[in-house]
Design a protein around this motif. Structure first.
Motif: not given
Length: 134
Positions: A109-115, A118-119
């Motif tokens: 999720a972090l790699n997809i959103t960079s947020k 969200v992680y």
């Protein structure tokens, strides 16, 4: 701000997950007394974690995390519930491995959103889901 709130929620759910799953792996009966004892232990260890975070920051706390969470939990299970140390340690380490599922999904999720928030959210949701499944 949002990141801090979700980070705190993630840390709290992960701590409770680890404590209660470790106890469940040992076969500790989830009576009102045991649930309360485990909750009080979680609260005490949580205070130590917060103190460490305030004194040493994230990086410093991560370095000593096993000594402020895993070792005390292993000792608590050994002495409070009368399990042999190796069995208690195995239970804690197994619970730790179960936490990795939420970490892997959170990293995706972090790699997809960079947020980072969200992680933390994804990790919290997955941790609760794995707890229910186990």
């Amino acid at each position: 701000m949002l990141e801090s709130v979700f980070g705190l929620l993630h840390n709290a759910t992960t701590l409770l997950f680890g404590v209660y799953i470790s106890a469940a792996f040992l076969g500790i009966k989830m009576s009102k007394k045991n649930i309360l004892n485990l909750l009080m232990f979680s609260f005490a260890v949580g205070l130590v974690y917060i103190s460490s975070y305030m004194l040493f920051g994230t990086e410093g706390t991560e370095k000593i995390y096993p000594f402020i969470i895993h070792l005390p939990l292993t000792l608590y299970l050994t002495f409070k519930f009368k399990y042999k140390f190796p069995v208690s340690l195995l239970s804690v380490l197994t619970a730790y491995l179960c936490c990795q599922i939420s970490n892997w999904v959170g990293i995706v999720a972090l790699n997809i959103t960079s947020k980072l928030w969200v992680y933390y959210c994804v990790r919290t949701v997955i941790t609760v889901a794995v707890f229910i499944l186990l």
